[in-house]
Design an enzyme around this catalytic site. Structure first.
Site, PDB file in Angstrom:
ATOM      1  N   LYS A 152      -5.560  -2.483  -3.332  1.00 43.78           N
ATOM      2  CA  LYS A 152      -5.199  -2.181  -1.936  1.00 43.78           C
ATOM      3  C   LYS A 152      -6.392  -2.300  -0.988  1.00 43.78           C
ATOM      4  CE  LYS A 152      -0.835  -0.896  -2.618  1.00 43.78           C
ATOM      5  NZ  LYS A 152       0.318  -1.503  -1.979  1.00 43.78           N
ATOM      6  N   GLU A 162       0.923   4.309   6.907  1.00 38.70           N
ATOM      7  CA  GLU A 162       1.782   5.280   6.229  1.00 38.70           C
ATOM      8  C   GLU A 162       1.559   5.088   4.734  1.00 38.70           C
ATOM      9  OE1 GLU A 162       3.408   2.025   4.976  1.00 38.70           O
ATOM     10  OE2 GLU A 162       3.499   2.229   7.148  1.00 38.70           O
ATOM     11  N   SER A 184      -3.573  -4.165 -11.554  1.00 31.26           N
ATOM     12  CA  SER A 184      -3.706  -3.883 -10.120  1.00 31.26           C
ATOM     13  C   SER A 184      -4.462  -2.597  -9.802  1.00 31.26           C
ATOM     14  CB  SER A 184      -2.318  -3.831  -9.472  1.00 31.26           C
ATOM     15  OG  SER A 184      -1.509  -2.868 -10.122  1.00 31.26           O
TER      16      SER A 184
END
Ligand code: PLP
Length: 398
Positions: free
Chosen positions: A87, A109, A377
């Site tokens: 991310k 969010e 990930s």
């Protein structure tokens, strides 16, 4: 795949938003086209990825599992990136772009908290202020990540509307964005939402596949792997790995979604394999909806896969037949999680465990001596609470 001028990937994509959001989306698209390709931006972003995130992340060949499976199992180690997941690539890219656009504040969010932590990190690193909207239920469930965001200087707003989870947080964040468009950038966390977000997020995540492709070829005399496998929530880690290989027709591309408990009629998050077309959060894509068009609740043991929509580019790749999508249930993901811990000394995120589970359960699809690359990930530290609960239930024979 590249979006057309209106942001469509084949039949999916576009921009389905209230009138008020059109100007900021057009402003963002123009800024992205003008700024992101420049040498100055690329260098600045590249330096941050190297020095702050720790890129390139390794492409690791698992010795024990490769021996067991009879083909080479490679992991692209996004778990080793700063903050512990892919991310961070996207949030730093968007924070940098926001700064170039003269914005002073990020809003985001988050559900499980990973994207919130990555956004708070990117804001602190680039000197922007940051507000993260989070459903009140998630604030309680993810107290540890809330604390991390606060330590990084972000304000966390607990949303008390509706079911007090992610989709309610998104609605409140959107309203907050509309109220403060002038100085605020909305940092979207996956390849979802209205154009240009799916394209922009993929631009920042494509570094995963570019690195993997180059390192794989260097270490294997110019050869390419047989297959790429990645988990799909909104789809950003998967698009990040897949993008550089899409023109390589000989490389199989497989996205793995969550089928929840796997029981008949259960809640799941298998949007590409079981969803239908409709408009969701600003894009025409596949989603989980009732016959009346109401969004259905989703479920997965992996918080990051628990999402009823999917990025439109995945829907487009599936329609084209260039990528395949499958699903894996909670129990199989847990088995894969434990297997990687014990055999290779790596604690994977429960999201990534879905991709590994699919490979372990479908090993006969790959040639002996071949090569399969899985995008790992993120790391599993964030999931230890969930894992503990499952292990305890197993011990008690539930
Ligand atoms: C480690 C990890 N993997 C995967 C995902 C799923 O998101 P995406 O499909 O956008 O990669 C998340 C989302 O929070 C995550 O934290």
């Amino acid at each position: 795949m590249h979006p057309d001028a209106r942001g469509y990937y084949g039949p999916y994509g576009g921009r389905f938003v209230p009138e008020l959001l059109m100007p900021p989306l057009l402003e963002l698209e123009k800024a992205a086209r003008d700024i992101v390709p420049t040498e100055e931006f690329r260098k600045e972003f590249g330096d941050i990825l190297r020095d702050f995130v720790g890129r390139p992340t390794p492409l690791y060949r698992c010795p024990t599992l490769s021996r067991e499976l009879g083909f080479n199992l490679w992991l692209k180690r996004e778990d080793l990136a700063h903050t512990g997941a892919h991310k961070i690539n996207n949030t730093l890219g968007q924070a940098l772009l926001a700064k170039h656009m003269g914005k002073t504040r990020l809003i985001a969010e988050t559900g499980a908290g990973q994207h919130g932590v990555a956004t708070a990190t990117a804001a602190a690193m680039t000197g922007l202020s940051c507000t993260v909207y989070m459903g009140a239920v998630d604030v309680r469930r993810q107290a540890h990540n809330v604390r991390r965001m606060e330590l990084l200087g972000a304000k966390v707003v607990a949303v008390e509307n509706g079911t007090r989870t992610l989709k309610d947080a998104i609605n409140v964040a959107l309203r907050a964005w509309i109220a403060e468009l002038e100085d605020t950038h909305y940092c979207v966390g996956s390849v979802v939402g209205p154009h240009p977000f799916p394209w922009l997020v993929r631009e920042f995540q494509q570094v995963i596949g570019l690195e993997a492709r180059e390192e794989f070829m260097t270490r294997n005399m110019g050869r390419l792997p047989n297959a790429l496998v990645a988990c799909v929530g909104g789809g950003s880690n998967a698009m990040g790995l897949f993008h550089a290989f899409v023109p390589d027709e000989g490389v199989r591309i497989i996205g793995v979604e969550a089928s929840g408990s796997g029981e008949e009629g259960c809640y799941h998050s298998a949007t590409l394999t079981k969803g239908t077309a409709g408009v969701f959060q600003g894009a025409l894509t596949l989603l989980l909806q009732s016959e009346q068009g109401q969004i259905e609740p989703s479920h997965s043991i992996a918080p990051g896969l628990d999402y009823p929509g999917v990025g439109p580019e995945h829907a487009g790749l599936q329609a084209l037949g260039r990528a395949e999508y499958a699903c894996v249930n909670d129990a199989a993901a847990m088995r894969a999680f434990k297997k990687l811990c014990r055999t290779e000394g790596i604690i994977p995120a429960l999201e990534s465990s879905h991709a590994l589970a699919w490979v372990l359960d479908n090993a006969d699809q790959f040639p002996a001596g071949g090569d399969v690359v899985i995008n790992l990930s993120g790391r599993g530290d964030k999931d230890l609470g969930i894992v503990e609960e499952v292990l305890q239930a197993e011990e008690e024979g539930k």
